[in-house]
Design a protein around this motif. Structure first.
Motif, PDB file in Angstrom:
ATOM      1  N   ASN A  86       0.923  -1.276  -0.034  1.00  0.00           N
ATOM      2  CA  ASN A  86      -0.003   0.042   0.082  1.00  0.00           C
ATOM      3  C   ASN A  86       0.963   1.325   0.203  1.00  0.00           C
ATOM      4  N   THR A 107      -9.327   9.052  -7.127  1.00  0.00           N
ATOM      5  CA  THR A 107     -10.155   8.846  -5.885  1.00  0.00           C
ATOM      6  C   THR A 107     -11.123   7.790  -6.180  1.00  0.00           C
ATOM      7  N   ASP A 110      -9.833   4.463  -5.635  1.00  0.00           N
ATOM      8  CA  ASP A 110      -9.474   4.216  -4.144  1.00  0.00           C
ATOM      9  C   ASP A 110     -10.739   3.590  -3.480  1.00  0.00           C
ATOM     10  N   ASP A 156      -3.904   5.896   1.801  1.00  0.00           N
ATOM     11  CA  ASP A 156      -4.737   6.655   0.834  1.00  0.00           C
ATOM     12  C   ASP A 156      -4.506   8.346   1.247  1.00  0.00           C
ATOM     13  N   LYS A 159      -1.220   9.532   0.422  1.00  0.00           N
ATOM     14  CA  LYS A 159      -1.138   9.869  -0.965  1.00  0.00           C
ATOM     15  C   LYS A 159      -1.983  11.059  -1.678  1.00  0.00           C
ATOM     16  N   HIS A 160      -3.076  11.159  -0.914  1.00  0.00           N
ATOM     17  CA  HIS A 160      -4.063  12.396  -1.525  1.00  0.00           C
ATOM     18  C   HIS A 160      -3.448  13.652  -0.829  1.00  0.00           C
TER      19      HIS A 160
END
Length: 285
Positions: A86, A107, A110, A156, A159-160
């Motif tokens: 991940n 998005t 995900d 996540d 990452k965002h």
């Protein structure tokens, strides 16, 4: 151990490719169903969709099998490798240039990935329980599921955060994405378009529902075979299956009604979207 990690990475790559291919195949069959239902193109589209669904189902079934081996392995290093995958995704995404439409695709990917992970972990849990897992092993499995799930959310989030930072994208873009999906659920902005609302959402986020249903049915059938004993007759299984299906059907209706009302309320609370829906749709689509 390393071979299993490489296999999971390969499966994830082909899964994304098959999701993209499946949307095109389903769109073609949907168009032929509404425009040319009795032509040869319709038959070809059905055959292509069947081939796609079979191939994608096999890929997802391999993914579930590898996840089952990793979760039941006595070597904790294997679970560590799965979690590290991940965070390896962060390296391949944060240092690239993105705009608002590309960020929406990430998005949506995900969203599908989290749902798929939750479904696979649940199926593996049900399969192991039907095979005789005791309460202690069930608690350990749930703990590992929590670790994997938290690692997915943390990866996540990081990452965002860095994607929006490096590309100077404001965080208010995510509520705009939510409004776009709300418009797909309610049909707002799709007036005059021959497209079902549920298929519009599936097409928007790239969700492959047919292969996931096939994998779920296959694993539940396998779990029922393990759980079947001499005391449970065929009538008992028919009654249990019918009750389970009825509960799922009622839950689907209630969930659909709840999502419709929630999305409608979200759209009514955004007057700028109501004034110019097409302009907002073009911005992120």
């Amino acid at each position: 151990m390393l071979k299993l990690y490489v296999l999971i990475a390969i499966v994830e790559v082909f899964d994304r490719l098959m999701c993209s291919l499946g949307q095109d195949c389903l769109d073609s069959m949907y168009w032929n169903t509404t425009k040319q239902p009795r032509s040869m193109r319709m038959l070809v589209s059905v055959v292509v969709v069947l081939c796609y669904a079979t191939a994608h189902t096999l890929i997802l079934f391999v993914h579930v099998a590898t996840l089952n081996v990793a979760m039941n392995s006595a070597d904790q290093a294997l679970l560590t490798l799965l979690i590290s995958g991940n965070f390896a995704e962060i390296k391949s995404t944060v240092f690239k240039k993105y705009n608002r439409p590309n960020l929406f695709k990430i998005t949506a990917s995900d969203i599908c990935e989290r749902f798929k992970l939750a479904l696979f972990l649940t199926l593996v849990l049900v399969l192991n329980i039907c095979q005789g897992m005791d309460w202690k092993m069930t608690y350990q499995y749930l703990s590992m599921c929590g670790i994997v799930w938290l690692a997915e959310i943390l990866a996540d989030w990081i990452k965002h955060s860095f994607i929006t930072k490096f590309n100077f994208i404001q965080s208010k873009v995510y509520p705009e994405y939510a409004l776009l999906l709300a418009g797909d659920v309610t049909g707002f902005g799709h007036e005059g378009v021959n497209l079902d609302h549920s298929h519009a959402v599936v097409k928007r986020i790239g969700f492959a529902q047919i292969p996931l249903v096939c994998v779920m049915l296959r694993l539940l059938t396998e779990a029922a075979r393990y759980a079947q004993s001499q005391e449970n007759t065929l009538q008992w299984w028919i009654l249990a299956g019918s009750s389970f299906w009825a509960c799922l059907f009622v839950f689907k209706l209630l969930l659909g009604s709840f999502l419709q009302r929630l999305c409608q309320a979200k759209l009514e609370a955004a007057p700028e979207i109501v004034k110019s829906p097409r302009k907002k749709s073009q911005k992120v689509s």
